[in-house]
Motif scaffolding. Structure first.
Motif, PDB file in Angstrom:
ATOM      1  N   UNK A   1      38.185   5.657   4.616  1.00 55.10           N
ATOM      2  CA  UNK A   1      36.830   5.939   5.092  1.00 55.10           C
ATOM      3  C   UNK A   1      35.950   4.740   4.766  1.00 55.10           C
ATOM      4  N   UNK A   2      34.856   4.625   5.484  1.00 57.10           N
ATOM      5  CA  UNK A   2      34.005   3.441   5.349  1.00 57.10           C
ATOM      6  C   UNK A   2      33.444   3.270   3.938  1.00 57.10           C
ATOM      7  N   UNK A   3      33.235   4.350   3.199  1.00 56.51           N
ATOM      8  CA  UNK A   3      32.709   4.247   1.836  1.00 56.51           C
ATOM      9  C   UNK A   3      33.674   3.518   0.902  1.00 56.51           C
ATOM     10  N   UNK A   4      34.929   3.403   1.297  1.00 55.22           N
ATOM     11  CA  UNK A   4      35.911   2.709   0.457  1.00 55.22           C
ATOM     12  C   UNK A   4      35.729   1.198   0.462  1.00 55.22           C
ATOM     13  N   UNK A   5      35.068   0.671   1.480  1.00 54.70           N
ATOM     14  CA  UNK A   5      34.898  -0.786   1.563  1.00 54.70           C
ATOM     15  C   UNK A   5      34.030  -1.306   0.411  1.00 54.70           C
ATOM     16  N   UNK A   6      32.828  -0.791   0.190  1.00 51.85           N
ATOM     17  CA  UNK A   6      32.050  -1.287  -0.953  1.00 51.85           C
ATOM     18  C   UNK A   6      32.694  -0.947  -2.294  1.00 51.85           C
TER      19      UNK A   6
ATOM     20  N   UNK B   1      37.480 -11.417   1.290  1.00 53.03           N
ATOM     21  CA  UNK B   1      38.817 -11.104   1.798  1.00 53.03           C
ATOM     22  C   UNK B   1      39.110  -9.622   1.637  1.00 53.03           C
ATOM     23  N   UNK B   2      38.818  -9.072   0.471  1.00 55.31           N
ATOM     24  CA  UNK B   2      39.041  -7.642   0.234  1.00 55.31           C
ATOM     25  C   UNK B   2      38.247  -6.807   1.230  1.00 55.31           C
ATOM     26  N   UNK B   3      37.014  -7.184   1.445  1.00 60.89           N
ATOM     27  CA  UNK B   3      36.163  -6.463   2.390  1.00 60.89           C
ATOM     28  C   UNK B   3      36.779  -6.458   3.786  1.00 60.89           C
ATOM     29  N   UNK B   4      37.258  -7.609   4.231  1.00 63.14           N
ATOM     30  CA  UNK B   4      37.864  -7.707   5.560  1.00 63.14           C
ATOM     31  C   UNK B   4      39.144  -6.875   5.658  1.00 63.14           C
ATOM     32  N   UNK B   5      40.005  -6.969   4.648  1.00 60.43           N
ATOM     33  CA  UNK B   5      41.276  -6.246   4.703  1.00 60.43           C
ATOM     34  C   UNK B   5      41.077  -4.730   4.646  1.00 60.43           C
ATOM     35  N   UNK B   6      40.189  -4.285   3.767  1.00 59.28           N
ATOM     36  CA  UNK B   6      39.943  -2.843   3.659  1.00 59.28           C
ATOM     37  C   UNK B   6      39.229  -2.332   4.908  1.00 59.28           C
ATOM     38  N   UNK B   7      38.288  -3.103   5.438  1.00 59.87           N
ATOM     39  CA  UNK B   7      37.616  -2.719   6.680  1.00 59.87           C
ATOM     40  C   UNK B   7      38.627  -2.570   7.815  1.00 59.87           C
ATOM     41  N   UNK B   8      39.536  -3.528   7.936  1.00 56.57           N
ATOM     42  CA  UNK B   8      40.572  -3.441   8.975  1.00 56.57           C
ATOM     43  C   UNK B   8      41.420  -2.193   8.788  1.00 56.57           C
ATOM     44  N   UNK B   9      41.804  -1.913   7.553  1.00 52.45           N
ATOM     45  CA  UNK B   9      42.619  -0.726   7.292  1.00 52.45           C
ATOM     46  C   UNK B   9      41.866   0.541   7.676  1.00 52.45           C
ATOM     47  N   UNK B  10      40.598   0.622   7.314  1.00 47.48           N
ATOM     48  CA  UNK B  10      39.793   1.803   7.641  1.00 47.48           C
ATOM     49  C   UNK B  10      39.638   1.943   9.152  1.00 47.48           C
ATOM     50  N   UNK B  11      39.361   0.846   9.837  1.00 40.33           N
ATOM     51  CA  UNK B  11      39.129   0.901  11.279  1.00 40.33           C
ATOM     52  C   UNK B  11      40.388   1.206  12.079  1.00 40.33           C
ATOM     53  N   UNK B  12      41.526   0.717  11.602  1.00 41.48           N
ATOM     54  CA  UNK B  12      42.731   0.793  12.425  1.00 41.48           C
ATOM     55  C   UNK B  12      43.764   1.803  11.966  1.00 41.48           C
ATOM     56  N   UNK B  13      43.496   2.548  10.906  1.00 37.26           N
ATOM     57  CA  UNK B  13      44.506   3.495  10.429  1.00 37.26           C
ATOM     58  C   UNK B  13      44.146   4.940  10.688  1.00 37.26           C
ATOM     59  N   UNK B  14      43.155   5.178  11.492  1.00 38.08           N
ATOM     60  CA  UNK B  14      42.798   6.564  11.808  1.00 38.08           C
ATOM     61  C   UNK B  14      43.978   7.308  12.418  1.00 38.08           C
TER      62      UNK B  14
END
Length: 137
Positions: free
Chosen positions: A13-18, A43-56
């Motif tokens: 979920x998006x709250x996991x990025x921060x 880098x962490x922000x980008x990788x976690x954001x990608x995971x959140x956006x693309x793993x639904x």
């Protein structure tokens, strides 16, 4: 492996990025690797954001963030359950809204890649410490 290592699991979920950014920032302060903080947090922000956006469409509810240092390099890994499409480094055009995350990861890291897993994948990044010793955890 000597050095430091830490793993956390976060909801997809998006709250996991921060949360992931704060976690990496805190670890690097404790490990006395402050000179890597800005690159590692971005880098962490980008990788976690990608995971959140693309793993639904994945089968799990969590992603796994692993941060480790062996004295020579800092490694950041984000694992998720989405296995149908592996991330690729693209060349976004000037009018494209997205597609720049992995470009930034590529520019900021010394190495990165993707490893398929039995279920899902792990995107990993390596940042060289540049001769600085890592204190014991």
């Amino acid at each position: 492996m000597s050095g430091c290592s830490h793993v956390i699991r976060l909801p997809i979920e998006s709250a996991s990025v921060p949360t992931a950014r704060r976690h990496v920032r805190t670890l690097l302060q404790v490990w006395r690797l402050g000179h890597l903080t800005e690159a590692a947090v971005l880098i962490t922000s980008e990788l976690v954001t990608n995971a959140v956006q693309h793993t639904a469409d994945g089968i799990g509810d969590l992603l796994e963030l692993t941060v480790r240092s062996d004295g020579e390099a800092l490694s950041i890994e984000v694992a998720d359950s989405y296995q149908w499409a592996m991330p690729l480094l693209g060349k976004p055009g000037p009018e494209d809204i997205g597609g720049r995350g992995l470009v930034l990861v590529d520019l900021l890291s010394d190495a990165w890649g993707v490893c398929p897993r039995r279920i899902g994948k792990t995107v990993w990044v390596r940042l060289l410490i540049a001769g600085r010793a890592v204190p014991s955890c």
